[in-house]
Design an enzyme around this catalytic site. Structure first.
Site, mmCIF file in Angstrom:
data_model
loop_
_atom_site.group_PDB
_atom_site.id
_atom_site.type_symbol
_atom_site.label_atom_id
_atom_site.label_comp_id
_atom_site.label_asym_id
_atom_site.label_seq_id
_atom_site.Cartn_x
_atom_site.Cartn_y
_atom_site.Cartn_z
ATOM 1 N N HIS A 1 0.840 -1.198 0.000
ATOM 2 C CA HIS A 1 0.000 0.000 0.000
ATOM 3 C C HIS A 1 0.875 1.247 0.000
ATOM 4 O O HIS A 1 1.782 1.374 0.812
ATOM 5 C CB HIS A 1 -0.916 -0.010 1.226
ATOM 6 C CG HIS A 1 -1.715 1.233 1.375
ATOM 7 N ND1 HIS A 1 -1.735 1.959 2.534
ATOM 8 C CD2 HIS A 1 -2.500 1.897 0.495
ATOM 9 C CE1 HIS A 1 -2.514 3.008 2.381
ATOM 10 N NE2 HIS A 1 -2.989 2.987 1.151
ATOM 11 N N ASP B 1 6.725 5.776 -21.677
ATOM 12 C CA ASP B 1 6.787 5.595 -23.128
ATOM 13 C C ASP B 1 8.169 5.121 -23.563
ATOM 14 O O ASP B 1 9.096 5.026 -22.750
ATOM 15 C CB ASP B 1 6.360 6.878 -23.844
ATOM 16 C CG ASP B 1 7.272 8.072 -23.585
ATOM 17 O OD1 ASP B 1 8.517 7.905 -23.527
ATOM 18 O OD2 ASP B 1 6.752 9.196 -23.453
ATOM 19 N N ASP C 1 -4.924 3.701 -4.639
ATOM 20 C CA ASP C 1 -4.994 4.210 -3.263
ATOM 21 C C ASP C 1 -6.165 5.179 -3.086
ATOM 22 O O ASP C 1 -6.372 6.067 -3.904
ATOM 23 C CB ASP C 1 -3.682 4.919 -2.911
ATOM 24 C CG ASP C 1 -3.479 5.091 -1.418
ATOM 25 O OD1 ASP C 1 -4.409 4.808 -0.634
ATOM 26 O OD2 ASP C 1 -2.381 5.506 -1.030
ATOM 27 N N TYR D 1 9.747 13.500 -13.028
ATOM 28 C CA TYR D 1 10.967 12.678 -13.059
ATOM 29 C C TYR D 1 11.396 12.262 -11.650
ATOM 30 O O TYR D 1 11.792 11.121 -11.427
ATOM 31 C CB TYR D 1 12.108 13.435 -13.749
ATOM 32 C CG TYR D 1 12.149 13.230 -15.243
ATOM 33 C CD1 TYR D 1 13.097 12.391 -15.815
ATOM 34 C CD2 TYR D 1 11.248 13.857 -16.085
ATOM 35 C CE1 TYR D 1 13.149 12.192 -17.188
ATOM 36 C CE2 TYR D 1 11.290 13.678 -17.452
ATOM 37 C CZ TYR D 1 12.239 12.840 -17.998
ATOM 38 O OH TYR D 1 12.285 12.641 -19.349
ATOM 39 N N TYR E 1 5.519 12.064 -23.950
ATOM 40 C CA TYR E 1 4.861 12.433 -22.685
ATOM 41 C C TYR E 1 3.774 11.437 -22.270
ATOM 42 O O TYR E 1 2.895 11.758 -21.482
ATOM 43 C CB TYR E 1 4.282 13.850 -22.742
ATOM 44 C CG TYR E 1 5.259 14.862 -23.263
ATOM 45 C CD1 TYR E 1 6.359 15.258 -22.496
ATOM 46 C CD2 TYR E 1 5.105 15.431 -24.526
ATOM 47 C CE1 TYR E 1 7.268 16.186 -22.968
ATOM 48 C CE2 TYR E 1 6.012 16.364 -25.009
ATOM 49 C CZ TYR E 1 7.085 16.735 -24.231
ATOM 50 O OH TYR E 1 7.986 17.653 -24.706
ATOM 51 N N ASN F 1 3.285 9.048 -20.099
ATOM 52 C CA ASN F 1 3.828 8.488 -18.863
ATOM 53 C C ASN F 1 2.839 8.719 -17.734
ATOM 54 O O ASN F 1 2.263 9.797 -17.619
ATOM 55 C CB ASN F 1 5.153 9.175 -18.508
ATOM 56 C CG ASN F 1 6.132 9.178 -19.657
ATOM 57 O OD1 ASN F 1 6.505 8.139 -20.165
ATOM 58 N ND2 ASN F 1 6.537 10.367 -20.079
#
Length: 148
Positions: free
Chosen positions: A22, A30, A64, A112, A130, A132
């Site tokens: 958890h 990508d 979550d 990042y 992009y 991701n």
């Protein structure tokens, strides 16, 4: 093959999803993302695009619900206010699989940094830039004890 498990979820990815606890996070990235350099654990999903992998993962992984923000996407040229078509596809999958959970766009450096601290990275062959996303794992609640 397993009943009810999407076939593109291979043994290594399934084991990783199961081993996560958890609050652990997994990043799906990508084909251009520097996954090898940044991963604590790297799972290759070569030949697969991000959207079907995301859909398959969210079909088995709880998101979550203990914290307000649990889904995070990359942003175009570091600008969270810009969304490419792939981001709209990501949001549609998340809306269907994790209703009520908003996908939060993060600026480049913030995204990042979060990927670097993720439990694992799944490197897809997604060609779009992009494309991701980071998912924070939730819990599976026990069934309610029913009184006879």
């Amino acid at each position: 093959m397993l009943i009810g498990i999407p076939s593109l979820l291979g043994p290594e990815l399934l084991a990783t999803l199961r081993a996560m606890g958890h609050g652990d996070e997994i990043a799906l990235v990508d084909g251009n993302y520097p996954a090898e350099e940044q991963a604590n654990r790297l799972i290759r999903a070569d030949g697969l695009h991000l959207i079907p992998v995301l859909d398959a993962i969210l079909s088995v992984l709880p998101v979550d619900d203990f914290v307000p923000e649990t889904l995070f996407r990359a942003s175009v040229k570091g600008d969270p206010s810009v969304a490419d078509p792939v981001h709209l596809e990501i949001e549609a999958i998340c809306t269907r699989r994790a209703p009520g959970r908003k996908v939060v766009a993060l600026a480049g450096a913030d995204f990042y940094a979060r990927v670097r601290s993720a439990y694992a990275i799944v490197a897809t062959s997604e060609p779009r830039l992009y494309a991701n996303i980071i998912i924070r794992k939730g819990v599976i609640y026990p069934p309610e004890n029913k009184k006879s």
